[in-house]
Design a protein around this motif. Structure first.
Motif, mmCIF file in Angstrom:
data_model
loop_
_atom_site.group_PDB
_atom_site.id
_atom_site.type_symbol
_atom_site.label_atom_id
_atom_site.label_comp_id
_atom_site.label_asym_id
_atom_site.label_seq_id
_atom_site.Cartn_x
_atom_site.Cartn_y
_atom_site.Cartn_z
ATOM 1 N N GLY A 158 0.641 -1.275 -0.060
ATOM 2 C CA GLY A 158 -0.022 0.130 0.165
ATOM 3 C C GLY A 158 0.899 1.367 0.130
ATOM 4 O O GLY A 158 0.626 2.238 -0.713
ATOM 5 N N ALA A 186 2.368 1.426 -3.540
ATOM 6 C CA ALA A 186 1.466 1.920 -4.510
ATOM 7 C C ALA A 186 0.821 3.427 -4.452
ATOM 8 O O ALA A 186 0.848 3.945 -5.408
ATOM 9 C CB ALA A 186 0.226 1.072 -4.358
ATOM 10 N N GLY A 187 0.869 3.821 -3.141
ATOM 11 C CA GLY A 187 0.345 5.275 -2.981
ATOM 12 C C GLY A 187 1.544 6.291 -3.365
ATOM 13 O O GLY A 187 1.534 7.300 -3.755
ATOM 14 N N TYR A 188 2.815 5.893 -2.925
ATOM 15 C CA TYR A 188 4.056 6.597 -3.183
ATOM 16 C C TYR A 188 4.275 6.640 -4.802
ATOM 17 O O TYR A 188 4.627 7.929 -5.233
ATOM 18 C CB TYR A 188 5.219 6.092 -2.422
ATOM 19 C CG TYR A 188 6.249 6.966 -2.539
ATOM 20 C CD1 TYR A 188 6.439 8.098 -1.747
ATOM 21 C CD2 TYR A 188 7.285 6.896 -3.255
ATOM 22 C CE1 TYR A 188 7.687 8.988 -1.704
ATOM 23 C CE2 TYR A 188 8.549 7.650 -3.517
ATOM 24 C CZ TYR A 188 8.589 8.610 -2.662
ATOM 25 O OH TYR A 188 9.815 9.361 -2.648
ATOM 26 N N GLY A 220 2.899 5.176 -7.372
ATOM 27 C CA GLY A 220 1.417 5.612 -8.422
ATOM 28 C C GLY A 220 1.861 4.725 -9.720
ATOM 29 O O GLY A 220 2.587 3.940 -9.827
ATOM 30 N N ASP A 269 0.768 0.822 -8.988
ATOM 31 C CA ASP A 269 -0.519 1.112 -8.349
ATOM 32 C C ASP A 269 -1.696 0.504 -8.789
ATOM 33 O O ASP A 269 -2.474 -0.080 -8.051
ATOM 34 C CB ASP A 269 -0.469 2.666 -8.084
ATOM 35 C CG ASP A 269 -2.050 3.093 -7.360
ATOM 36 O OD1 ASP A 269 -2.425 2.296 -6.463
ATOM 37 O OD2 ASP A 269 -2.568 4.159 -7.547
ATOM 38 N N MET A 317 -3.690 -2.642 -6.967
ATOM 39 C CA MET A 317 -5.065 -2.241 -6.785
ATOM 40 C C MET A 317 -6.006 -3.055 -7.370
ATOM 41 O O MET A 317 -7.015 -3.528 -6.773
ATOM 42 C CB MET A 317 -5.475 -0.940 -6.960
ATOM 43 C CG MET A 317 -4.818 0.253 -5.862
ATOM 44 S SD MET A 317 -5.445 -0.374 -4.023
ATOM 45 C CE MET A 317 -4.003 -1.243 -3.359
ATOM 46 N N ALA A 332 -3.572 -2.959 2.558
ATOM 47 C CA ALA A 332 -3.051 -2.461 1.258
ATOM 48 C C ALA A 332 -3.866 -1.174 1.196
ATOM 49 O O ALA A 332 -3.358 -0.152 0.723
ATOM 50 C CB ALA A 332 -2.855 -3.400 0.245
ATOM 51 N N ARG A 333 -5.161 -1.383 0.964
ATOM 52 C CA ARG A 333 -6.218 -0.252 0.590
ATOM 53 C C ARG A 333 -6.003 0.773 1.419
ATOM 54 O O ARG A 333 -5.981 2.070 1.141
ATOM 55 C CB ARG A 333 -7.452 -0.856 0.390
ATOM 56 C CG ARG A 333 -7.637 -1.736 -0.916
ATOM 57 C CD ARG A 333 -8.915 -2.561 -0.716
ATOM 58 N NE ARG A 333 -10.020 -1.523 -1.049
ATOM 59 C CZ ARG A 333 -10.521 -1.087 -1.987
ATOM 60 N NH1 ARG A 333 -10.183 -1.439 -3.063
ATOM 61 N NH2 ARG A 333 -11.382 -0.283 -1.977
ATOM 62 N N ARG A 347 -2.598 2.718 1.073
ATOM 63 C CA ARG A 347 -2.449 3.450 -0.156
ATOM 64 C C ARG A 347 -3.298 4.700 0.123
ATOM 65 O O ARG A 347 -2.855 5.626 -0.422
ATOM 66 C CB ARG A 347 -2.857 2.649 -1.276
ATOM 67 C CG ARG A 347 -3.140 3.276 -2.692
ATOM 68 C CD ARG A 347 -3.745 2.612 -3.666
ATOM 69 N NE ARG A 347 -4.002 3.312 -4.858
ATOM 70 C CZ ARG A 347 -4.930 4.060 -5.029
ATOM 71 N NH1 ARG A 347 -6.003 4.086 -4.258
ATOM 72 N NH2 ARG A 347 -5.017 4.546 -6.080
ATOM 73 N N THR A 370 -1.515 7.106 2.126
ATOM 74 C CA THR A 370 -0.419 7.445 1.616
ATOM 75 C C THR A 370 -0.627 8.823 0.683
ATOM 76 O O THR A 370 0.416 9.636 0.582
ATOM 77 C CB THR A 370 0.416 6.408 1.257
ATOM 78 O OG1 THR A 370 0.570 5.597 2.298
ATOM 79 C CG2 THR A 370 1.732 7.013 0.402
ATOM 80 N N LEU A 371 -1.766 8.529 -0.098
ATOM 81 C CA LEU A 371 -2.006 9.586 -1.000
ATOM 82 C C LEU A 371 -2.357 10.787 -0.275
ATOM 83 O O LEU A 371 -1.948 11.905 -0.978
ATOM 84 C CB LEU A 371 -3.063 9.075 -1.814
ATOM 85 C CG LEU A 371 -2.944 7.730 -2.866
ATOM 86 C CD1 LEU A 371 -4.260 7.599 -3.462
ATOM 87 C CD2 LEU A 371 -1.977 8.210 -3.922
#
Length: 301
Positions: free
Chosen positions: A111, A114-116, A118, A122, A126, A178-179, A182, A185-186
């Motif tokens: 997560g 993925a957020g960092y 993208g 990502d 997802m 993870a969700r 993420r 993090t966004l």
């Protein structure tokens, strides 16, 4: 003292929440009982010489024929129910905690990344998470358990049953971590402290785990609590179905499966006492999870 409690909002809320306090007492009592089972239990369910078939099917002490030595009765093998439950909770908690730890490490790492980063990474993470969310956790655990049984040699499958079951449960629970990681993090990526760290040329892994991770820990703690209860229930369900742990490993699910054989024969305690114990453990953990959710999200109070 009151002023100190008010400054520590979480402690203040806990002391003013009877449900959270009762849940904490129940959970701590069960965890301590499981941790110290070798010193508390009358018999060792793994040691055949510690119990006798002549003590089998004794009812709880408050029923006719009960023995004060066995407060909650015995099973068909003569094992003390309290001892079996303590050892069963010990194994169930170990599997639940280990599965939750693996799911946390895997889900949070994916997560955060993925957020960092993208982009394509990502999207891939997802989409895998979306596919897994479409399946019930128990089906995912059954699939992973079946694959492991097919890949592992038959002579070592029994020795690795606990670890295979733990991994199967962990891989069915990582998605929520993870969700959540993420999404959090966004949000943090737009904060000044993250942008400053990027401008200073710090490595991405340091930014993710030193700067961002501590600031998204709140919602992750809530998920850890809820998923611990889910992991314990998954283990109990799989063992009840005869797919998890074998009969000689007295987890709570195994004890309930064994007790089902005596449901109609009058020995109700063999089924209902482990079931009530499992319900008390899972409900207390979920209540603590709801309390943590309210602490970290004041808008839900």
């Amino acid at each position: 003292m009151i002023a100190l409690l008010k400054r520590n909002e979480a402690l203040w809320l806990f002391l003013h929440s009877p449900a959270a306090m009762i849940a904490a007492i129940v959970a701590i009592a069960i965890i301590l009982g499981a941790a110290f089972a070798p010193w508390i239990a009358l018999v060792d369910p793994y040691d055949l010489s510690s119990f006798s078939l002549f003590d089998g099917l004794l009812p709880p002490v408050w029923e006719d024929g009960g023995n004060p030595k066995y407060l909650l009765g015995t099973d068909d093998q003569g094992r003390d129910m309290i001892s079996s439950i303590l050892y069963g909770a010990r194994l169930s908690l170990f599997i639940g905690l280990a599965a939750m730890a693996i799911a946390t490490v895997l889900g949070v790492s994916l997560g955060l990344a993925a957020g960092y980063y993208g982009g394509r990474f990502d999207a891939i993470v997802m989409r895998i998470a979306d596919v897994q969310l479409a399946l019930p956790a128990i089906l995912t655990a059954l699939l992973i358990d079946g694959i492991a049984r097919g890949l592992l040699p038959a002579d070592i499958q029994q020795e690795l049953r606990v670890w295979v079951l733990t991994l199967a449960i962990a891989l069915s629970l990582w998605v929520n971590f993870a969700r959540t990681a993420r999404a959090s993090t966004l949000v943090q990526m737009n904060k000044d402290y993250v942008q400053a760290a990027i401008m200073m040329g710090q490595r991405p892994i340091r930014i993710m785990f030193v700067h961002i991770f501590p600031n998204i820990l709140g919602p992750l703690l809530v998920i850890m609590t809820v998923d611990l209860a889910s992991a314990i229930l998954l283990e109990a369900t799989l063992s009840f179905l005869g797919i998890g742990l074998p009969a000689d490993s007295p987890s709570l699910g195994t004890l309930i499966r064994i007790g089902m054989q005596f449901l109609l024969s009058g020995e109700w305690w063999i089924l209902w006492i482990p079931t009530l114990f499992l319900v008390a453990l899972v409900v207390s953990i979920n209540v603590l999870g709801d309390f943590l959710r309210d602490v970290f999200n004041p808008r839900l109070r």
